[in-house]
Motif scaffolding. Sequence first.
Motif, PDB file in Angstrom:
ATOM      1  N   ARG A 103      19.108 -46.906  10.368  1.00 30.85           N
ATOM      2  CA  ARG A 103      17.684 -46.601  10.523  1.00 30.85           C
ATOM      3  C   ARG A 103      17.309 -45.319   9.798  1.00 30.85           C
ATOM      4  O   ARG A 103      16.233 -45.219   9.216  1.00 30.85           O
ATOM      5  N   THR A 104      18.214 -44.343   9.778  1.00 29.64           N
ATOM      6  CA  THR A 104      17.905 -43.053   9.157  1.00 29.64           C
ATOM      7  C   THR A 104      18.752 -42.765   7.917  1.00 29.64           C
ATOM      8  O   THR A 104      18.661 -41.670   7.363  1.00 29.64           O
ATOM      9  N   ASP A 105      19.558 -43.733   7.492  1.00 28.73           N
ATOM     10  CA  ASP A 105      20.416 -43.555   6.318  1.00 28.73           C
ATOM     11  C   ASP A 105      20.061 -44.642   5.303  1.00 28.73           C
ATOM     12  O   ASP A 105      20.532 -45.778   5.417  1.00 28.73           O
ATOM     13  N   ARG A 109      21.391 -48.456   5.073  1.00 31.57           N
ATOM     14  CA  ARG A 109      20.406 -49.518   5.316  1.00 31.57           C
ATOM     15  C   ARG A 109      20.410 -50.526   4.176  1.00 31.57           C
ATOM     16  O   ARG A 109      20.344 -51.740   4.399  1.00 31.57           O
TER      17      ARG A 109
END
Length: 184
Positions: A103-105, A109
Amino acid sequence: MRQRLLEATVESLVDVGWSGTTTTVVSQRAGVSRGAQLHHFPSKQALVIAAVEHLTERRRDEMASAVEELPAQGRTRAVLDVLAAQFVSPVFFAALELWVAARTDPELRDAVGPLERRVGRETHAYAVDLLGIDDNRGRNRQLVQATLDLLRGLGLAASLSDDTARRTSILDAWAITLDTELER
């Protein structure tokens, strides 16, 4: 050696999560040298994605074996059990760790997205086959997708506590809904 690394990776994801899963930890769990691990998988990302893909394929093979034992009477409910098992397995919990990290990489992703889409399509097709329906009739496609979304949500709940009784009750009710609504 490769298989030991893949299985050690999934075990690590389940036991200590994404942040605790390092290539060093995986090497130690697998009982191989760090150099041997790096030879097969040059990065944590490559190792983790390969592990989840490998065990997803193994889980699919296990589900195929379970199909041989499905009863004719109460088949829809039995199919739900086969599918639900996929969403409370170590493979699912390892994949969940990947989803959260992805979600934050953006790089992760980009790697996880195609794998998850492929697994999603395969699982949908497998569910259609198990239920013995035509995906193009009526609302069958939407009902199968709702089933998989329901199972994924129940799997997510199971990651926090044992909710077997609640899951059983929900799947009992959903089997009745499917038997009523699916166009055979």
